[in-house]
Write a protein that holds these residues in place. Structure first.
Motif, PDB file in Angstrom:
ATOM      1  N   GLU A 102       1.362  -1.306  -0.308  1.00  0.00           N
ATOM      2  CA  GLU A 102      -0.167  -0.146  -0.006  1.00  0.00           C
ATOM      3  C   GLU A 102       0.826   1.161   0.321  1.00  0.00           C
ATOM      4  O   GLU A 102       1.946   0.995   1.172  1.00  0.00           O
ATOM      5  CB  GLU A 102      -0.730  -0.260   1.233  1.00  0.00           C
ATOM      6  N   VAL A 103       0.374   2.595  -0.927  1.00  0.00           N
ATOM      7  CA  VAL A 103       0.970   3.527  -1.036  1.00  0.00           C
ATOM      8  C   VAL A 103       0.087   4.349  -0.458  1.00  0.00           C
ATOM      9  O   VAL A 103      -1.311   4.435  -0.981  1.00  0.00           O
ATOM     10  CB  VAL A 103       1.661   3.929  -1.883  1.00  0.00           C
ATOM     11  N   THR A 104       0.280   5.483   0.566  1.00  0.00           N
ATOM     12  CA  THR A 104      -0.589   6.163   1.556  1.00  0.00           C
ATOM     13  C   THR A 104       0.350   7.805   1.696  1.00  0.00           C
ATOM     14  O   THR A 104       1.316   7.355   1.753  1.00  0.00           O
ATOM     15  CB  THR A 104      -1.426   5.832   2.039  1.00  0.00           C
ATOM     16  N   GLY A 105      -0.974   8.331   2.371  1.00  0.00           N
ATOM     17  CA  GLY A 105      -0.525   8.981   3.112  1.00  0.00           C
ATOM     18  C   GLY A 105      -0.261  10.791   1.665  1.00  0.00           C
ATOM     19  O   GLY A 105      -0.976  11.026   1.689  1.00  0.00           O
ATOM     20  N   LEU A 106       1.503  11.288   1.903  1.00  0.00           N
ATOM     21  CA  LEU A 106       0.644  12.928   0.939  1.00  0.00           C
ATOM     22  C   LEU A 106       0.866  12.328  -0.155  1.00  0.00           C
ATOM     23  O   LEU A 106       2.186  12.980  -0.594  1.00  0.00           O
ATOM     24  CB  LEU A 106       1.316  13.371   1.922  1.00  0.00           C
ATOM     25  N   VAL A 107       0.023  11.700  -0.858  1.00  0.00           N
ATOM     26  CA  VAL A 107       0.410  11.441  -2.191  1.00  0.00           C
ATOM     27  C   VAL A 107      -0.871  11.726  -3.289  1.00  0.00           C
ATOM     28  O   VAL A 107      -2.580  11.255  -2.614  1.00  0.00           O
ATOM     29  CB  VAL A 107       0.490   9.943  -2.633  1.00  0.00           C
ATOM     30  N   LYS A 108      -1.739  11.531  -4.428  1.00  0.00           N
ATOM     31  CA  LYS A 108      -2.418  12.156  -5.202  1.00  0.00           C
ATOM     32  C   LYS A 108      -2.826  10.778  -5.049  1.00  0.00           C
ATOM     33  O   LYS A 108      -4.616  11.189  -5.365  1.00  0.00           O
ATOM     34  CB  LYS A 108      -1.511  12.765  -5.726  1.00  0.00           C
ATOM     35  N   ARG A 109      -2.143  10.124  -5.612  1.00  0.00           N
ATOM     36  CA  ARG A 109      -3.782   9.157  -6.428  1.00  0.00           C
ATOM     37  C   ARG A 109      -2.613   7.510  -4.934  1.00  0.00           C
ATOM     38  O   ARG A 109      -1.706   6.670  -5.819  1.00  0.00           O
ATOM     39  CB  ARG A 109      -2.610   7.844  -7.664  1.00  0.00           C
ATOM     40  N   PRO A 110      -3.097   7.716  -3.728  1.00  0.00           N
ATOM     41  CA  PRO A 110      -3.189   6.169  -3.081  1.00  0.00           C
ATOM     42  C   PRO A 110      -3.264   4.953  -3.666  1.00  0.00           C
ATOM     43  O   PRO A 110      -4.203   4.845  -4.848  1.00  0.00           O
ATOM     44  CB  PRO A 110      -3.904   6.537  -1.934  1.00  0.00           C
ATOM     45  N   ALA A 111      -1.487   3.813  -3.695  1.00  0.00           N
ATOM     46  CA  ALA A 111      -2.917   2.616  -3.899  1.00  0.00           C
ATOM     47  C   ALA A 111      -2.462   1.518  -3.239  1.00  0.00           C
ATOM     48  O   ALA A 111      -1.570   1.477  -2.619  1.00  0.00           O
ATOM     49  CB  ALA A 111      -1.057   2.327  -5.331  1.00  0.00           C
ATOM     50  N   ARG A 112      -2.392   0.556  -4.319  1.00  0.00           N
ATOM     51  CA  ARG A 112      -2.588  -0.772  -3.319  1.00  0.00           C
ATOM     52  C   ARG A 112      -1.753  -1.551  -4.476  1.00  0.00           C
ATOM     53  O   ARG A 112      -2.993  -2.800  -4.980  1.00  0.00           O
ATOM     54  CB  ARG A 112      -3.553  -1.458  -3.014  1.00  0.00           C
ATOM     55  N   LEU A 113      -0.448  -2.249  -4.870  1.00  0.00           N
ATOM     56  CA  LEU A 113       0.029  -2.447  -5.565  1.00  0.00           C
ATOM     57  C   LEU A 113       0.295  -4.675  -5.534  1.00  0.00           C
ATOM     58  O   LEU A 113       0.546  -4.225  -4.138  1.00  0.00           O
ATOM     59  CB  LEU A 113       1.946  -1.945  -6.220  1.00  0.00           C
ATOM     60  N   THR A 114      -0.099  -5.074  -6.371  1.00  0.00           N
ATOM     61  CA  THR A 114       0.519  -6.844  -6.272  1.00  0.00           C
ATOM     62  C   THR A 114       1.631  -7.003  -7.053  1.00  0.00           C
ATOM     63  O   THR A 114       1.974  -5.599  -7.253  1.00  0.00           O
ATOM     64  CB  THR A 114      -0.768  -6.921  -7.095  1.00  0.00           C
ATOM     65  N   MET A 115       1.879  -7.664  -6.871  1.00  0.00           N
ATOM     66  CA  MET A 115       3.650  -8.020  -6.803  1.00  0.00           C
ATOM     67  C   MET A 115       3.647  -7.906  -8.139  1.00  0.00           C
ATOM     68  O   MET A 115       4.226  -7.437  -9.276  1.00  0.00           O
ATOM     69  CB  MET A 115       3.540  -9.353  -6.351  1.00  0.00           C
ATOM     70  N   GLU A 116       2.800  -8.375  -8.925  1.00  0.00           N
ATOM     71  CA  GLU A 116       2.677  -8.479 -10.419  1.00  0.00           C
ATOM     72  C   GLU A 116       3.018  -7.532 -11.041  1.00  0.00           C
ATOM     73  O   GLU A 116       3.577  -6.900 -12.026  1.00  0.00           O
ATOM     74  CB  GLU A 116       0.900  -9.395 -10.855  1.00  0.00           C
ATOM     75  N   GLN A 117       1.901  -6.418 -10.254  1.00  0.00           N
ATOM     76  CA  GLN A 117       2.512  -4.968 -11.342  1.00  0.00           C
ATOM     77  C   GLN A 117       3.498  -4.250 -10.739  1.00  0.00           C
ATOM     78  O   GLN A 117       4.188  -3.833 -11.864  1.00  0.00           O
ATOM     79  CB  GLN A 117       0.728  -3.741 -10.217  1.00  0.00           C
ATOM     80  N   LEU A 118       4.202  -5.100  -9.282  1.00  0.00           N
ATOM     81  CA  LEU A 118       5.793  -4.514  -9.010  1.00  0.00           C
ATOM     82  C   LEU A 118       6.747  -4.874  -9.826  1.00  0.00           C
ATOM     83  O   LEU A 118       7.428  -4.111 -10.833  1.00  0.00           O
ATOM     84  CB  LEU A 118       6.308  -4.528  -7.915  1.00  0.00           C
ATOM     85  N   VAL A 119       6.536  -5.917 -10.519  1.00  0.00           N
ATOM     86  CA  VAL A 119       7.768  -6.340 -11.409  1.00  0.00           C
ATOM     87  C   VAL A 119       7.139  -5.444 -13.265  1.00  0.00           C
ATOM     88  O   VAL A 119       8.208  -6.186 -13.856  1.00  0.00           O
ATOM     89  CB  VAL A 119       7.418  -8.257 -11.390  1.00  0.00           C
ATOM     90  N   THR A 120       5.589  -5.873 -13.611  1.00  0.00           N
ATOM     91  CA  THR A 120       5.479  -5.976 -15.060  1.00  0.00           C
ATOM     92  C   THR A 120       4.775  -4.532 -15.065  1.00  0.00           C
ATOM     93  O   THR A 120       4.827  -4.042 -16.393  1.00  0.00           O
ATOM     94  CB  THR A 120       4.257  -6.497 -15.183  1.00  0.00           C
ATOM     95  N   GLY A 121       4.780  -3.496 -14.021  1.00  0.00           N
ATOM     96  CA  GLY A 121       4.116  -1.994 -14.785  1.00  0.00           C
ATOM     97  C   GLY A 121       5.021  -1.327 -14.167  1.00  0.00           C
ATOM     98  O   GLY A 121       4.929  -0.091 -14.643  1.00  0.00           O
ATOM     99  N   PHE A 122       6.713  -1.277 -13.854  1.00  0.00           N
ATOM    100  CA  PHE A 122       7.358  -0.602 -13.371  1.00  0.00           C
ATOM    101  C   PHE A 122       9.124  -0.878 -13.652  1.00  0.00           C
ATOM    102  O   PHE A 122       9.126  -2.506 -14.355  1.00  0.00           O
ATOM    103  CB  PHE A 122       7.514  -0.449 -11.631  1.00  0.00           C
ATOM    104  N   GLU A 123       9.705  -0.884 -14.516  1.00  0.00           N
ATOM    105  CA  GLU A 123      10.786  -0.170 -14.762  1.00  0.00           C
ATOM    106  C   GLU A 123      12.214  -0.673 -14.069  1.00  0.00           C
ATOM    107  O   GLU A 123      11.787  -0.457 -12.774  1.00  0.00           O
ATOM    108  CB  GLU A 123      11.704   0.589 -15.706  1.00  0.00           C
ATOM    109  N   ALA A 124      12.307  -2.372 -13.973  1.00  0.00           N
ATOM    110  CA  ALA A 124      13.632  -2.383 -13.357  1.00  0.00           C
ATOM    111  C   ALA A 124      14.912  -2.419 -13.032  1.00  0.00           C
ATOM    112  O   ALA A 124      15.894  -1.904 -14.012  1.00  0.00           O
ATOM    113  CB  ALA A 124      12.949  -4.251 -13.212  1.00  0.00           C
ATOM    114  N   VAL A 125      15.648  -2.259 -12.088  1.00  0.00           N
ATOM    115  CA  VAL A 125      16.830  -2.056 -12.118  1.00  0.00           C
ATOM    116  C   VAL A 125      17.186  -3.160 -11.072  1.00  0.00           C
ATOM    117  O   VAL A 125      16.141  -4.131 -10.553  1.00  0.00           O
ATOM    118  CB  VAL A 125      17.144  -0.664 -11.338  1.00  0.00           C
ATOM    119  N   GLU A 126      18.982  -3.341 -11.601  1.00  0.00           N
ATOM    120  CA  GLU A 126      19.577  -4.468 -11.261  1.00  0.00           C
ATOM    121  C   GLU A 126      21.173  -4.295 -10.670  1.00  0.00           C
ATOM    122  O   GLU A 126      21.566  -3.729 -11.394  1.00  0.00           O
ATOM    123  CB  GLU A 126      18.814  -5.862 -11.596  1.00  0.00           C
ATOM    124  N   LEU A 127      21.053  -4.419  -9.677  1.00  0.00           N
ATOM    125  CA  LEU A 127      22.616  -3.881  -9.155  1.00  0.00           C
ATOM    126  C   LEU A 127      23.276  -4.602  -7.739  1.00  0.00           C
ATOM    127  O   LEU A 127      22.168  -5.260  -6.856  1.00  0.00           O
ATOM    128  CB  LEU A 127      22.894  -2.496  -8.815  1.00  0.00           C
TER     129      LEU A 127
END
Length: 336
Positions: A133-158
Motif C-alpha cells: 500500500e502506498v498512502t499518505g501525502l500522495v495524490k493517487r494512493p495505491a495498493r500494488l500487487t507483486m505482479e504490478q511491481l514486476v510488470t508495471g515498472f522498469e526494473a533496476v538490478e545491481l
C-alpha cells in the motif's frame, strides 16, 4: 544493440508461495524503456548484464533444510542453511555465515549464506495475494500487487552490500558493554538485487510537493513485534533520498536471480544502498509519505547512534531524557 539476457529461475523451495510460473521476471523491453516508466536514465539499452555467468559457480551451495532447532518456534516452516552461525539462540533468528566461508565465495554472497537479522517470526507470504500500500501525502494512493511491481515498472538490478549496524559488536562489547548481542565480523553480505525503483512508484502515485509537507517516506513491514508495546517494524528516509535517481533505492523482489528467501523479505523488501541493513525493511506492506520522520519504535528507539556519554543504563532509563532527546541535545552542544 545488446542481446536480450535470459535467466532461468530455479524452483522456489516454498512452491505454494512462489510466483506463478507464467510470470516473466525479465520481460523483454526491446532495448527501450517500458511505456510510462519514470526514469532519468540515458541508457537506451537498459538491459541487465549477465552477471550470473560470472558468479554462478560460487553461488552454488548445499541446500537449505528445516533445522530441528526451529521446531518449537513460529519459524518451523523456514528452510535455512546449516552452516549459519546462530547468534541469539533459537528465536528470533539472527545469524551470520562462518567468516572463511563468506570470504571463499568472493564478491557475491549466495542467498542462503547471507547474514540474517530478524526481530521476530518470519511472516508467511503468498506472492499472489501480497500487496504494497502506498498512502499518505500522495495524490493517487495505491495498493500494488507483486505482479504490478514486476510488470508495471522498469526494473533496476545491481549489486548492493548490506551490513548490520552491529557488525563486530562482540569486540565492542569487550571494551564497553552495549545493549546489543554479539555479532562477529560476518554480518555483511553482497547480493545482486532486482526490483522497482522507489522513485518510480512514488511518482506514479503522485507524491505531493515538499512545500505541502511531503518530506519523509516511511516503510512498514508485516511482522508483529514486541517493541514499544507491540508494533510492526518500520523506519523512514527523507523525500530527498527517496526521489534521488542516483541512489537506486528499490523495492526488491529478486536476490541473485531468484525470488527472495523468506528470511530476506519474500516477496518484497526495501533496498537502500549506502544505509545500514536496519533501514532496509523486509516484507514491506505499507509505504507512507509523511511530514515527520517515522515514529516507529524501531526507528526512533532501537536504531540510534547515541553520543559517547549514553551507556546502556541511560539508554534504557525510563526517566530523564529519551535516547532521541539526548542525541539531539548532544548534537546541539557540539554545534553550538
Amino acid at each position: 544493440m545488446a542481446a536480450s539476457v535470459e535467466y532461468k529461475l530455479s524452483p522456489h523451495p516454498w512452491a505454494s508461495n512462489a510466483p506463478s510460473s507464467n510470470l516473466d521476471f525479465f520481460p523483454s523491453t526491446g532495448g527501450k524503456r517500458r511505456s510510462g516508466s519514470e526514469t532519468d536514465s540515458d541508457d537506451e539499452d537498459n538491459i541487465p548484464p549477465d552477471w550470473r555467468s560470472l558468479y554462478h559457480p560460487r553461488l552454488e551451495v548445499e541446500p537449505a533444510v528445516k533445522d530441528p532447532r526451529d521446531e518449537a518456534t513460529s519459524d518451523a516452516w523456514v528452510r535455512r542453511h546449516p552452516a549459519l552461525v546462530r547468534l541469539t539462540g533459537k528465536h528470533p533468528f539472527n545469524s551470520e555465515p562462518p567468516l572463511p566461508r563468506l570470504m571463499s565465495h568472493g564478491f557475491i554472497t549466495p542467498a542462503p549464506l547471507h547474514y540474517v537479522r530478524n526481530h521476530g517470526a518470519v511472516p508467511k507470504a503468498d506472492w499472489s495475494t501480497w500487496t504494497v500500500e502506498v498512502t499518505g501525502l500522495v495524490k493517487r494512493p495505491a495498493r500494488l500487487t507483486m505482479e504490478q511491481l514486476v510488470t508495471g515498472f522498469e526494473a533496476v538490478e545491481l549489486p548492493v552490500t548490506l551490513v548490520c549496524a552491529g557488525n563486530r559488536r562482540k569486540e565492542q562489547n569487550m571494551v564497553q558493554q552495549t545493549v546489543g548481542f554479539n555479532w562477529g565480523a560476518a554480518g555483511v553480505s553482497t547480493s545482486v538485487w532486482r526490483g522497482a525503483r522507489l522513485r518510480d512508484v512514488l511518482r506514479r502515485c503522485g507524491i505531493m510537493p515538499s512545500k505541502g509537507g511531503a518530506l519523509n517516506v516511511c516503510f512498514e513491514g508485516a511482522e508483529d513485534l514486541p517493541g514499544g508495546g507491540g508494533s510492526k517494524y518500520g523506519t523512514s528516509i527523507t523525500r530527498q533520498w527517496a526521489l534521488d535517481p542516483s541512489r537506486d533505492i528499490m523495492l526488491a523482489y529478486m536476490q541473485n536471480g531468484e525470488p527472495l528467501l523468506p528470511d530476506h523479505g519474500f516477496p518484497v523488501r526495501a533496498i537502500i544502498p549506502g544505509c545500514i541493513g536496519g533501514r532496509m525493511v523486509k516484507w514491506v506492506k505499507r509505504i507512507i509519505v509523511t511530514t515527520a520522520e517515522s515514529d516507529n519504535y524501531y526507528h526512533y528507539k532501537d536504531n540510534r547512534v547515541l553520543p559517547s556519554h549514553v551507556d546502556a543504563e541511560l539508554a534504557n532509563a525510563d526517566e530523564g531524557l529519551s535516547t532521541h532527546e539526548s542525541y539531539t541535545e548532544e548534537r546541539s552542544k557540539q554545534s553550538g
